[in-house]
Design an enzyme around this catalytic site. Sequence first.
Site, PDB file in Angstrom:
ATOM      1  N   HIS A 112       1.102  -1.332  -0.259  1.00  0.00           N
ATOM      2  CA  HIS A 112      -0.014   0.537   0.297  1.00  0.00           C
ATOM      3  C   HIS A 112       0.877   1.442   0.124  1.00  0.00           C
ATOM      4  O   HIS A 112       0.938   2.420   0.172  1.00  0.00           O
ATOM      5  CB  HIS A 112      -0.925   0.198   1.112  1.00  0.00           C
ATOM      6  CG  HIS A 112      -2.049  -1.118   1.538  1.00  0.00           C
ATOM      7  ND1 HIS A 112      -2.603  -1.092   0.254  1.00  0.00           N
ATOM      8  CD2 HIS A 112      -2.018  -2.292   1.555  1.00  0.00           C
ATOM      9  CE1 HIS A 112      -3.843  -2.596   0.479  1.00  0.00           C
ATOM     10  NE2 HIS A 112      -3.303  -2.498   1.802  1.00  0.00           N
ATOM     11  N   ASP A 151      -2.713 -10.964  -2.920  1.00  0.00           N
ATOM     12  CA  ASP A 151      -3.045  -9.863  -1.392  1.00  0.00           C
ATOM     13  C   ASP A 151      -5.141 -10.054  -1.349  1.00  0.00           C
ATOM     14  O   ASP A 151      -5.010  -9.994  -2.775  1.00  0.00           O
ATOM     15  CB  ASP A 151      -2.838  -8.856  -1.468  1.00  0.00           C
ATOM     16  CG  ASP A 151      -2.984  -8.078   0.539  1.00  0.00           C
ATOM     17  OD1 ASP A 151      -2.300  -8.779   1.376  1.00  0.00           O
ATOM     18  OD2 ASP A 151      -3.849  -7.592   0.785  1.00  0.00           O
ATOM     19  N   HIS A 153      -6.295  -6.816  -0.231  1.00  0.00           N
ATOM     20  CA  HIS A 153      -6.786  -6.013  -0.898  1.00  0.00           C
ATOM     21  C   HIS A 153      -5.601  -5.575  -1.120  1.00  0.00           C
ATOM     22  O   HIS A 153      -4.506  -6.231  -2.049  1.00  0.00           O
ATOM     23  CB  HIS A 153      -6.430  -4.881   0.341  1.00  0.00           C
ATOM     24  CG  HIS A 153      -6.635  -5.376   2.085  1.00  0.00           C
ATOM     25  ND1 HIS A 153      -5.992  -6.448   2.326  1.00  0.00           N
ATOM     26  CD2 HIS A 153      -7.217  -4.231   2.763  1.00  0.00           C
ATOM     27  CE1 HIS A 153      -6.947  -6.356   3.926  1.00  0.00           C
ATOM     28  NE2 HIS A 153      -7.368  -5.581   3.653  1.00  0.00           N
ATOM     29  N   ASP A 240      -4.555 -12.868   2.923  1.00  0.00           N
ATOM     30  CA  ASP A 240      -5.004 -12.158   3.551  1.00  0.00           C
ATOM     31  C   ASP A 240      -6.709 -13.463   3.022  1.00  0.00           C
ATOM     32  O   ASP A 240      -8.467 -12.495   3.560  1.00  0.00           O
ATOM     33  CB  ASP A 240      -5.834 -11.440   4.255  1.00  0.00           C
ATOM     34  CG  ASP A 240      -4.809 -10.442   3.233  1.00  0.00           C
ATOM     35  OD1 ASP A 240      -4.605 -10.714   1.476  1.00  0.00           O
ATOM     36  OD2 ASP A 240      -4.719  -9.377   2.965  1.00  0.00           O
TER      37      ASP A 240
HETATM   38 ZN   LIG Z   1      -3.928  -7.364   2.692  1.00  0.00          ZN
END
Ligand SMILES: [Zn+2]
Lengths: 438, 559
Positions: A112, A151, A153, A240
């Site tokens: 991120h 991931d 996200h 995740d």
């Molecule tokens: Zn993540």
Amino acid sequence: MTAGKRKTGLVFFPAFDWAISPTHPEREERLLYTQDQVFEEGLLDLGNIFEFKPGIATKEDVERVHICVPDVERVTTESHMISAGGAITAADKVMSGEVDNAFALVRPPGHHAMRIVHGARGFCNINIEAVMIEHIRRKYGRRRIAIVDTDCHHGDGTQDIFWHDPDTLFLSIHQDGRTLYPGSGFPEEFGGPNAVGMTVNIPLPPQTSEEGFLYVLDHLILPILDDFKPDLVINSAGQDNHYTDPITDMQFTAQGYARLNDRLSPDIAVLEGGYSVETALPYINVGIILAMAGLDYSQVREPDYDPERIRQSADTTRYIERLSEGILGLWKRREEQKQKIRRDSEFIRRRRSVYYDTDHISEEQTEEVRVCDDCGGLVTIDSTANYTTRIFAVVVPGGSCPACRRKGEEIYGSRSRGDGPYQHIYFQDRDRDLYLVK
Amino acid sequence: MILGIDVGGTHTDAVLLNGRFEVVASAKVLTNPENLIVSFREATSRILNGGDLKQLERIVLSTTMSTNAIVQNRVDRVGMILAGGPGLAPETLRINEDTRFISGYVSHRGLEAAGTDEREVRDAADSLKKKGIRHLGIVGKFSTRNPGLEQRIGDLVEGDFEHLSFGHRMSGNLNYPRRIATTYLNAAIWRVYNRFVEDILRFTAEIGTTAPVYILKADGGTSEISQSAKYPVGTILSGPAASIMGILSLTAGKEDAVALDIGGTTTDIALFADGVPLLEPFGVTIEGRKTLVRGLQTRSIGVAGDSRVRWEQGELRIGPEREGPAMAFGGPFPTPTDAMIVLGLTKIGDREKAVAAMDLLGGEANASPGETARIVFEKTCGLIADAVREILDEINNKPVYTIHEMLEGKIIEPKVLYVVGGPAEAMAPRLGELLGCRPGLPKHAEVANAVGAALARTTTEITLLADTEKKILTIVEEGIRQDIPGRFSRDDALFICREKLLERALKMGAREEDLIMEIIEDQEFNMVRGFYTTGKNIRIKAQIKPGLISPRKDGGTPS
Ligand SMILES: [Zn+2]
Ligand SMILES: [Zn+2]
């Protein structure tokens, strides 16, 4: 014991003495049970899996990728430098031929973290894959690199850093941004004007299961990789998507992660998120390591694994099929798309707001890229954090053409700190490994 | 007085030490590989008389007995019952044809993720019994986190076998495949080792001493011999441990150091950190089998005094094979020993034959015997020095898991180089130069192993795990699993750990004055559900580290 098919390097750095805060998901014992499982399974004794101590990334490694405001020291801690250093070590072991592939099982994560860094967002301060990739290019020469971010996200930081780079293909599969942080990662986000199609986003509906992930892999990701023909494939191996992850809503499994890794066959995998520290990570990581090493992973599964309980709905299956078809079409028409975006502009501008959820910082950014057929294009960024700190950055891309570099030097030369609204003016030139601040 | 005996592959050495730990008598006899007791008796009888016998405080033995049983495959057939659950494919874990896989396993948190099926256990045991197997190993994955499942399997087959070896008793460390190998070896040598212990005890009774008898373990520490009989696998590689403890006993250094034992076929390398010999991080390897046996770290390379030297494609090759003694002693091929004789570094052997050896070797490369000898000697020392550097590099780059260790971790920088073995005197100065170390030649090196055994202290280790969420404490080496209150703290854990370590060491025959405890692992993690801490995961490992016993207060100090 059977020697596996491939030599796999493992850089394991759980940072048992580092946490964002005592009960934060990114805390000391995140990889504790993974270590237990990897040690108990005896993976390091199998003969083809080698553990390496991570190196420590330098300020220069970070400055090749990021513009840290005000400087690297103030937005990072040792843990970030070791995490990035671990990714670099994994890459060096692969590039030197010491191993066939490598897995950097390190924390804290990085996907991120965007090009400009005012602080931490999504538990990330610096983008460890990006630091690793620019290290590879600096040390071993310009390479075509594909990043597959698995991931849950959206890897918005990695997307931002490589948005204009025609030599880096960024593919992200994630839970649909309408239902999860950071709220981005839609198919329309498809790369900057000089790199159209080099960002491919695949937002999956909540509760996607093994079937859906593997469908996307086989029908979308692998065909795109076949077209792109990368020199290196890097997996941002977030964990995740697991059915027990506390902060997401997907139904992926250890067995699924192992199969995905087996079919994708990345040269380097780097751990990203994954916060089901007891019931998912130990099994996923054993599965990934075995798959990378070319060993039998068919017996790896979670104690409470029940395929019936996590099967995806028929609607989800149909949705994913249509989505894959749509995105593949977009990929095939990327040249047309490029003309549409560029028209006849010399510079193309984008304005956006970036929120740093971990450090509570709001950033306003205006970015301009020079439209260029010969390189990724000169980029300038005007960034203001919390309405107070304002900086200006000039970024000459790696593999820059002479025109873009000349233009960049001109702009940097014409600005001086003090006679404008900027606290700092930065100049980054990847080819010359130059980083100037005034 | 202390009697130290080292039953080595070739020689058996015995030394008698007085209260000041000075060697007052020593003997060297040939080892009788068929009957170690004979060698033991012979060496002992040469240095012990009636008067000494009465004053004997302890007898310490290092022996190749367990190692040889394994190397020569003089072991019992062993049945293995494994409960591993998901993970590596079971076939990878099969140790022999008598391995049975049963359902049921424990997870990393020590929870029984799946229970055992009694029927299955009985069937496995019956099928093994039917084959005439009398020794059984029972091993579960994560049994160090919860030995209950292994213990239940044991209860189900109780009485069916002569002896049961349990995985969780082998070590507190994780590593299921190593636990399987260790348990297997323990079961395989159990009978032959126990018979050996009986023989030794019969012998000491016969000669009329009541002094306790100890055995040197792989970790350079001792254990009272009948205690060691419960876990015989701990006594493998007792020989190399004796050699390292020997160097320690003769030098008593407190610095970082390298120790080399240069023999005929191999050179053994060991390292000391602040004077303490390094242990293998996971366990020793024997006959290619990786185990969980706590042991001193040694590395063996095939470059030594009698290594065969030859030119191969323009390259001088030294070792790794030994085809016989040096030509100066009538051997078939040139060796580094021949080179050292020609260079005048040693006075042993037939110098003319050594010159002929170098001439033979130099003939192909057009060098004089003197020049050739110089090249051979340099290369030999160079290879050994390279191997030392490589090991140092490996140890100093060993993965670590905390930022603290990453930034502050101990780096071993040897200042001293101890050399023992035949060519020690000839090679030590040059090796010291190459490694930037002060060379040291320990006195009494010829009986170093026996002295090392005699002076080694009792060592042991225990692992405590406390899970305050589940309110359970486990000390697996002692088979302890008990309830604790939710408020149990790290301090409580440290207290219990020290207490249990002490008890264990005393049971193994430690002397009060040598109970120098050290906490080698001390971790405490929060267990979080949602955003609340629901408990702590406390992990403590404590040891009595390898080292030398301290002199009795009335015995003076060692000179
Ligand atoms: Zn993540
Ligand atoms: Zn350009």
